[in-house]
Each structure stands twice: as C-alpha cells, then as structure tokens.
Design a protein around this motif. Structure first.
Motif, mmCIF file in Angstrom:
data_model
loop_
_atom_site.group_PDB
_atom_site.id
_atom_site.type_symbol
_atom_site.label_atom_id
_atom_site.label_comp_id
_atom_site.label_asym_id
_atom_site.label_seq_id
_atom_site.Cartn_x
_atom_site.Cartn_y
_atom_site.Cartn_z
ATOM 1 N N LYS A 54 0.856 -1.270 0.037
ATOM 2 C CA LYS A 54 -0.238 -0.276 -0.046
ATOM 3 C C LYS A 54 1.005 0.940 0.379
ATOM 4 C CE LYS A 54 -3.786 -2.051 2.384
ATOM 5 N NZ LYS A 54 -5.229 -2.164 3.033
ATOM 6 N N GLY A 55 1.968 1.475 0.655
ATOM 7 C CA GLY A 55 2.773 2.537 0.881
ATOM 8 C C GLY A 55 3.542 2.603 -0.282
ATOM 9 N N HIS A 56 4.267 1.718 -1.359
ATOM 10 C CA HIS A 56 4.661 1.395 -2.843
ATOM 11 C C HIS A 56 3.211 2.632 -3.759
ATOM 12 C CE1 HIS A 56 5.565 0.013 -7.063
ATOM 13 N NE2 HIS A 56 6.503 0.761 -6.634
ATOM 14 N N TYR A 57 2.183 2.009 -3.040
ATOM 15 C CA TYR A 57 1.616 2.170 -4.495
ATOM 16 C C TYR A 57 1.441 4.230 -4.495
ATOM 17 C CZ TYR A 57 -2.708 3.937 -6.443
ATOM 18 O OH TYR A 57 -4.165 4.593 -7.607
ATOM 19 N N LYS A 58 1.159 4.391 -3.300
ATOM 20 C CA LYS A 58 0.681 6.057 -2.695
ATOM 21 C C LYS A 58 2.083 6.448 -3.075
ATOM 22 C CE LYS A 58 -3.099 6.977 0.440
ATOM 23 N NZ LYS A 58 -3.919 8.121 -0.717
ATOM 24 N N LYS A 59 3.307 5.844 -2.993
ATOM 25 C CA LYS A 59 4.347 6.762 -3.396
ATOM 26 C C LYS A 59 5.128 6.130 -4.606
ATOM 27 C CE LYS A 59 9.275 6.130 -2.876
ATOM 28 N NZ LYS A 59 10.815 5.740 -2.012
ATOM 29 N N CYS A 60 4.817 5.377 -5.653
ATOM 30 C CA CYS A 60 4.881 5.097 -6.680
ATOM 31 C C CYS A 60 3.621 5.239 -7.866
ATOM 32 C CB CYS A 60 6.084 3.784 -7.229
ATOM 33 S SG CYS A 60 7.171 4.585 -5.894
ATOM 34 N N MET A 61 3.062 4.560 -7.558
ATOM 35 C CA MET A 61 1.704 4.367 -8.803
ATOM 36 C C MET A 61 0.637 5.024 -9.002
ATOM 37 S SD MET A 61 2.223 0.043 -8.775
ATOM 38 C CE MET A 61 1.635 -0.336 -10.137
ATOM 39 N N GLU A 62 0.106 5.867 -7.971
ATOM 40 C CA GLU A 62 -1.194 6.716 -6.975
ATOM 41 C C GLU A 62 -1.192 7.868 -8.631
ATOM 42 O OE1 GLU A 62 -4.165 7.782 -4.034
ATOM 43 O OE2 GLU A 62 -2.064 8.377 -3.602
ATOM 44 N N GLN A 63 -0.041 8.725 -8.426
ATOM 45 C CA GLN A 63 0.475 9.633 -8.985
ATOM 46 C C GLN A 63 -0.397 9.127 -10.813
ATOM 47 O OE1 GLN A 63 -0.717 12.722 -8.612
ATOM 48 N NE2 GLN A 63 -1.026 13.451 -10.369
ATOM 49 N N ARG A 64 0.515 8.011 -11.000
ATOM 50 C CA ARG A 64 0.814 8.105 -12.477
ATOM 51 C C ARG A 64 -0.922 7.369 -12.933
ATOM 52 N NH1 ARG A 64 5.338 3.482 -12.750
ATOM 53 N NH2 ARG A 64 6.257 4.881 -11.098
ATOM 54 N N PHE A 65 -1.006 6.776 -12.245
ATOM 55 C CA PHE A 65 -2.792 5.837 -12.279
ATOM 56 C C PHE A 65 -3.775 7.299 -12.258
ATOM 57 C CE2 PHE A 65 -7.386 4.590 -10.770
ATOM 58 C CZ PHE A 65 -7.521 3.543 -12.003
ATOM 59 N N LYS A 66 -3.925 8.250 -11.340
ATOM 60 C CA LYS A 66 -4.334 9.397 -11.835
ATOM 61 C C LYS A 66 -4.728 10.043 -13.082
ATOM 62 C CE LYS A 66 -5.420 10.611 -7.259
ATOM 63 N NZ LYS A 66 -4.810 11.412 -5.731
ATOM 64 N N GLU A 67 -3.125 9.764 -13.525
ATOM 65 C CA GLU A 67 -2.772 10.996 -15.084
ATOM 66 C C GLU A 67 -3.370 10.469 -15.830
ATOM 67 O OE1 GLU A 67 1.447 11.173 -14.355
ATOM 68 O OE2 GLU A 67 1.089 12.579 -13.845
ATOM 69 N N LEU A 68 -3.781 8.660 -15.787
ATOM 70 C CA LEU A 68 -3.768 7.851 -16.692
ATOM 71 C C LEU A 68 -5.525 7.932 -16.567
ATOM 72 C CD1 LEU A 68 -3.460 4.566 -18.552
ATOM 73 C CD2 LEU A 68 -4.166 3.310 -16.870
ATOM 74 N N VAL A 69 -5.657 7.865 -15.833
ATOM 75 C CA VAL A 69 -7.287 8.009 -15.912
ATOM 76 C C VAL A 69 -8.102 9.371 -16.288
ATOM 77 C CG1 VAL A 69 -9.924 8.983 -14.148
ATOM 78 C CG2 VAL A 69 -7.784 7.193 -12.963
ATOM 79 N N ALA A 70 -6.841 10.587 -15.980
ATOM 80 C CA ALA A 70 -6.948 11.567 -16.861
ATOM 81 C C ALA A 70 -7.425 11.468 -17.973
ATOM 82 C CB ALA A 70 -6.762 12.739 -15.634
#
Length: 320
Positions: A54-70
């Motif tokens: 969960k920490g790795h997602y927050k740090k490394c993947m969450e922003q990338r996913f938001k950008e993909l969705v947008a």
C-alpha cells in the motif's frame, strides 16, 4: 446461496482431516474457489507485505494512475467500458528466474519481503497440489511433475490496486475471465471487497478475511483433471470508496510443459467412453492464445488447441 468454502488447514493434521479433505474436494468440484485460514504463512509477514504494498502504491503508482484516468477521460464516461480495467498493476516473476531485482521503484526492503512471501506461497501451492492429487486418486507429486517441463514451473505475482472508482457500474475493476494457468493464491484486502465468482448463474462475493489466502483453479487444472475440477469465471467490481489491494500469485506449468488429461481420470470417466474431453498441448502455446482471448469464453480456447492437436502444422494462433 450456500456459504463460500473456507478451509482451516490446521484441521488437516488431526481427526478432522477426512472432513477437511472432503471440503477441499467439494470446493474444487463445485466452486473452483476456496479460502484458506491457518495456512502456515506468518501473519506478521502478511502484515508487512500489505503495509509495504500500500505504501509503494501511494508513493510510486497513485499519481501515475490518476494521470492515466485523466488522459482517457474515464471519470466522465457515460457508457460501459469494455476494453480496459480500473486497476493499477505491476508483475513479479519468481520461477524459473526471478526479476524482482530489475523492477524499478521498489525499495530494497520491499524486494526482500516480496521474495520471502513468494517462497512461502510456492511451498503452499505445492502442498495444495498434493492435496488435490490425494482427492483425485493421483499419485503424490503427479501435478507437480505435470507442471515441471524442462526448467520447472512458472511462478509469478501480479500486484494490483483498485482505487476508488466514480463509475463502478460502467468500468469493471477487472473484467470477467478464467485464469489460464494452474493454481492461483490470492492475498486480498480484508477491508475493501470486490472479488466475485460466477456460480450457478449468479455473481457471488469472495469474502474478505484477515490473513486468509484465496485459492482458485486455472484452465490447466481443468484440462489435467479432464473437467472434474473446473476453472471459474471471476471479476473484480470497482468500489466508490477505499483502495483495494490484491496480490495474486500464479503457480503455472513450465513454458514447455505438455499438458493433457491425466490418464487415470480419463479411464475413470465412464460417460466419456474412455476418451479425453480435453486437448493435449504445450503450455506456452496456450498462453499465446490466451493473451488475445483472456476476456472471452474458455471453451473456444480449448477447441482451438484441439484443432492444433489434430493439425500440428497449423500456425499457433491462426486457429483463433
């Protein structure tokens, strides 16, 4: 709907063994899924895996996913999306060769923990395969040998997060499919649900349970058991709240393993007049076909492999 099968593995070591083996048999024959408790993987290791994932997602993947969705305008869709899933993932390979040291963005502690977790899961998968052999009347080690190929089994992990989704009725977390391989061991979020399987025409929730491992059977087990055990359609329904963690580890045949129904199970299936209901094929060929047809029915995949079996000169994927 009857209760989802939960197997207490501690009961395999005492007077409850026969009852527990019957529960596993029933789950394999009628559900294709079951949930393990007291499976031997240390709870503190599972807690560390969850915290770090969960920490790795927050740090490394969450922003990338938001950008993909947008970039795809997914927050504003008004019709059902059929060609993608609402998930953020990365993949680890453990066997025959590990790639954990090559995956970018993982810190050293996380790499070390995921390696340790994989060792525990591999041991559990092999234990389960022998329990299946026992229930099927196959010699101990039959499935492991069938999976071996020339370099041993393929074993890998898909690490997924399913973030909150504004339109879960229109975008699936993961579209319905059966798994291509052998045995799948899932460590899922115990607070945010979403995994469902299709049973008797109804979608049934796989209950989130603390420190459990969910097991489901893939297409290769269906073939080797000549249909006695079947792979089952399942999906992930995205949620409007909560980020669902899913760590699915796949214990699969080696790439060059030749998969076919166990002769003992063909002979015992009188209604088939001693004939195998399933084809013989090389696992890698099946995976090539599956890559293109994952979200379609499995039966045409088996039929395509059967066509290859009878006409071995056909191009592997041309039959699809």
């Amino acid at each position: 709907m009857e209760n989802f099968p939960v197997i207490n593995m501690e009961n395999l070591n005492g007077e409850q063994r026969a009852i527990t083996m019957d529960k596993i048999k029933d789950a394999c024959e009628n559900w294709g899924f079951f949930e393990l408790v007291n499976h031997g993987i240390p709870p503190e290791l599972m807690d560390t895996v969850e915290r770090m994932t969960k920490g790795h997602y927050k740090k490394c993947m969450e922003q990338r996913f938001k950008e993909l969705v947008a970039s795809k305008g997914l927050e504003y869709v008004e019709t059902e999306v059929h060609d993608l899933d609402w998930e953020s993932t990365f993949h680890l390979k453990h066997l025959p060769v590990s790639n954990i040291s090559q995956i970018p963005d993982l810190d050293d502690d996380y790499r070390k923990v995921m390696k340790e977790f994989a060792v525990n899961l591999e041991k559990l998968a092999e234990e389960l395969m022998d329990l299946l052999c026992e229930n099927l009347g196959l010699e101990k080690g039959y499935l492991k040998k069938a999976f071996h190929g020339s370099n041993g089994p393929n074993f890998g992990t898909k690490v997924s997060n399913y973030p909150p989704c504004p339109k879960p009725d229109l975008i699936k977390g993961l579209r319905a499919h059966t798994d291509a391989g052998g045995i799948v061991l899932l460590f899922q979020d115990d607070k945010v649900s979403g995994l469902q399987l299709l049973k008797d025409g109804q979608w049934v929730d796989v209950p989130p349970m603390h420190h459990s491992i969910v097991v489901n059977l893939g297409d290769q087990i269906e073939v080797i058991t000549n249909g006695k055990y079947k792979s089952v359609l399942h999906r992930v329904v995205a949620q409007t709240d909560g980020n669902r963690m899913s760590i699915a580890s796949f214990y699969n045949p080696g790439s060059d393993a030749v998969i076919y129904p166990a002769p003992a199970l063909v002979e015992s299936k009188a209604e088939e007049a001693g004939e195998a209901a399933y084809p013989e094929f090389v696992f890698e060929d099946y995976m090539k076909l599956y890559a293109a047809l994952k979200f379609q029915a499995k039966e045409p995949r088996f039929q395509a492999m059967k066509a290859m079996e009878s006409s071995p000169n056909l191009e592997s994927i041309a039959t699809a």
